[in-house]
Design a protein around this motif. Sequence first.
Motif, short mmCIF file in Angstrom:
data_model
loop_
_atom_site.label_atom_id
_atom_site.label_comp_id
_atom_site.label_asym_id
_atom_site.label_seq_id
_atom_site.Cartn_x
_atom_site.Cartn_y
_atom_site.Cartn_z
N SER A 45 0.83 -1.20 0.00
CA SER A 45 0.00 0.00 0.00
C SER A 45 0.87 1.25 0.00
CB SER A 45 -0.94 0.00 1.21
OG SER A 45 -0.17 -0.01 2.41
N ASP A 46 2.03 1.19 0.68
CA ASP A 46 2.95 2.33 0.66
C ASP A 46 3.51 2.54 -0.73
OD1 ASP A 46 2.49 2.72 3.32
OD2 ASP A 46 4.26 1.56 3.97
N ASP A 47 3.81 1.42 -1.42
CA ASP A 47 4.34 1.53 -2.78
C ASP A 47 3.30 2.12 -3.71
OD1 ASP A 47 6.67 0.47 -1.90
OD2 ASP A 47 6.22 -1.59 -2.56
N ALA A 48 2.06 1.86 -3.49
CA ALA A 48 1.00 2.39 -4.34
C ALA A 48 0.86 3.89 -4.16
CB ALA A 48 -0.32 1.69 -4.03
N ALA A 49 1.18 4.39 -2.95
CA ALA A 49 1.07 5.83 -2.71
C ALA A 49 2.21 6.60 -3.33
CB ALA A 49 1.03 6.10 -1.20
N ALA A 50 3.36 5.93 -3.60
CA ALA A 50 4.53 6.62 -4.13
C ALA A 50 4.27 7.25 -5.49
CB ALA A 50 5.72 5.66 -4.19
N PRO A 51 3.64 6.53 -6.45
CA PRO A 51 3.38 7.18 -7.74
C PRO A 51 2.48 8.39 -7.61
CG PRO A 51 3.20 4.79 -7.95
CD PRO A 51 3.30 5.09 -6.48
N ARG A 52 1.50 8.32 -6.67
CA ARG A 52 0.61 9.47 -6.50
C ARG A 52 1.39 10.68 -6.01
NH1 ARG A 52 -2.54 7.31 -3.34
NH2 ARG A 52 -1.92 8.17 -1.33
N ASN A 53 2.31 10.47 -5.05
CA ASN A 53 3.12 11.58 -4.55
C ASN A 53 4.04 12.13 -5.64
OD1 ASN A 53 1.94 11.19 -2.08
ND2 ASN A 53 3.64 9.96 -1.24
N LEU A 54 4.61 11.22 -6.47
CA LEU A 54 5.49 11.64 -7.55
C LEU A 54 4.72 12.46 -8.57
CD1 LEU A 54 8.27 11.55 -8.85
CD2 LEU A 54 7.63 9.38 -9.93
N SER A 55 3.47 12.05 -8.84
CA SER A 55 2.65 12.78 -9.80
C SER A 55 2.35 14.18 -9.30
CB SER A 55 1.35 12.01 -10.05
OG SER A 55 0.50 12.73 -10.91
N LEU A 56 2.06 14.30 -8.00
CA LEU A 56 1.80 15.62 -7.44
C LEU A 56 3.04 16.51 -7.53
CD1 LEU A 56 -0.27 14.62 -4.28
CD2 LEU A 56 -1.12 15.77 -6.33
N SER A 57 4.22 15.92 -7.30
CA SER A 57 5.46 16.68 -7.40
C SER A 57 5.69 17.18 -8.82
CB SER A 57 6.64 15.80 -6.95
OG SER A 57 7.86 16.49 -7.11
N ASN A 58 5.41 16.32 -9.81
CA ASN A 58 5.57 16.73 -11.21
C ASN A 58 4.60 17.85 -11.57
OD1 ASN A 58 7.58 14.93 -11.60
ND2 ASN A 58 6.38 13.44 -12.75
N GLN A 59 3.38 17.76 -11.04
CA GLN A 59 2.40 18.81 -11.31
C GLN A 59 2.88 20.16 -10.77
OE1 GLN A 59 -1.39 17.60 -9.81
NE2 GLN A 59 -1.55 15.81 -11.16
N ASN A 60 3.46 20.12 -9.57
CA ASN A 60 3.99 21.37 -9.00
C ASN A 60 5.10 21.94 -9.88
OD1 ASN A 60 2.29 21.16 -6.80
ND2 ASN A 60 3.79 20.02 -5.57
N LEU A 61 5.96 21.06 -10.38
CA LEU A 61 7.08 21.50 -11.22
C LEU A 61 6.58 22.03 -12.56
CD1 LEU A 61 10.11 21.78 -11.38
CD2 LEU A 61 10.26 19.44 -12.23
N VAL A 62 5.55 21.38 -13.12
CA VAL A 62 4.98 21.85 -14.39
C VAL A 62 4.37 23.23 -14.22
CG1 VAL A 62 3.14 21.45 -16.07
CG2 VAL A 62 4.61 19.56 -15.36
N MET A 63 3.66 23.43 -13.12
CA MET A 63 3.04 24.74 -12.87
C MET A 63 4.11 25.81 -12.69
SD MET A 63 -0.06 23.64 -10.28
CE MET A 63 -0.47 25.35 -10.01
N ALA A 64 5.18 25.46 -11.98
CA ALA A 64 6.27 26.42 -11.79
C ALA A 64 6.95 26.73 -13.12
CB ALA A 64 7.28 25.88 -10.78
N ALA A 65 7.12 25.71 -13.96
CA ALA A 65 7.73 25.92 -15.27
C ALA A 65 6.86 26.83 -16.13
CB ALA A 65 7.95 24.58 -15.97
N LYS A 66 5.55 26.65 -16.05
CA LYS A 66 4.64 27.50 -16.82
C LYS A 66 4.74 28.95 -16.39
CE LYS A 66 -0.21 28.06 -18.11
NZ LYS A 66 -1.59 27.53 -17.95
N ARG A 67 4.75 29.18 -15.06
CA ARG A 67 4.86 30.55 -14.56
C ARG A 67 6.21 31.16 -14.95
NH1 ARG A 67 2.32 28.21 -9.98
NH2 ARG A 67 4.34 28.05 -8.91
N PHE A 68 7.25 30.33 -14.89
CA PHE A 68 8.59 30.80 -15.26
C PHE A 68 8.63 31.21 -16.73
CE2 PHE A 68 12.98 30.10 -16.65
CZ PHE A 68 13.67 30.85 -15.71
#
Length: 274
Positions: A45-68
């Motif tokens: 179950s912990d391993d299943a949560a890892a992709p979700r956390n990674l996806s959220l991190s990528n979304q944050n980076l994409v949003m920051a890249a867009k603003r940049f």
Amino acid sequence: MSRTSSPVDSDDEMRLAMKQVTPTVVRTGTKRPHTNLSGQDDDDSDDAAAPRNLSLSNQNLVMAAKRFGERKRLRGEQIAELESFVNDPAPLREVKLMANGMALANQLEQIVAAKPPFELSEDLQLNIKKYAPAILLSERLGSYKGDVPTEALMEIIKRLRFSIPDGLEHIPADWVKVVSFAEYSLTQKRSTMKKAIRASLKPVQDKDTKVVTYAEDTKKHDNIYKLASAIVKGTKCTVNVILCSRVALMRKVYLKHPGSKFWDRLDAKLDEIR
């Protein structure tokens, strides 16, 4: 008292987005058994949560890249490409960076190719003409023809630059124009000097045979000081004892070799004296 936060620099924002902590699920105090009914461990179950956390991190980076990208005033398609770049695997990002660098180099080559051909300015020509006599009248000059005077003049041109664009010497097609004009200026000054030597001997041409003879009475010849003054006329050079001795040698050689081999014979005589 509330504090007003200072604006974050655009570059810092990108780094902060990469370090941003993503939301995590809050666990209760109830301890779950190590093995569930299906026989799988809780670690799954912990391993299943890892992709979700990674996806959220990528979304944050994409949003920051867009603003940049918006702050850098990139076009819409460029911002979209930047967002795609964030999600690309590392090897693909390196390939894209390499390709963009090569494309930029191609564009720079086109800009250089579109520039008008280099032409010597009037100021540059004037300065070369001014320094050419100084080279030929120098007491340190080892020879009057060949590469020696040309290289000496080119060293002055490279050092003083005049109106020559930076890096022009690395473009052979353009630099050869400067070298050619330097050689031409030296040739013109040599011709002027030779004519002055000839005139100082009071030449007389026979009307029938066209043979040129010089006054046998040396007293009718211009003295060396007068000849030296005629040679430096129109230049910033001055007459001195060393120059007079050089001019005397020139005229002595000219009397024996007044033709096209004069400068070659003079260089040979200088080499013999040294």
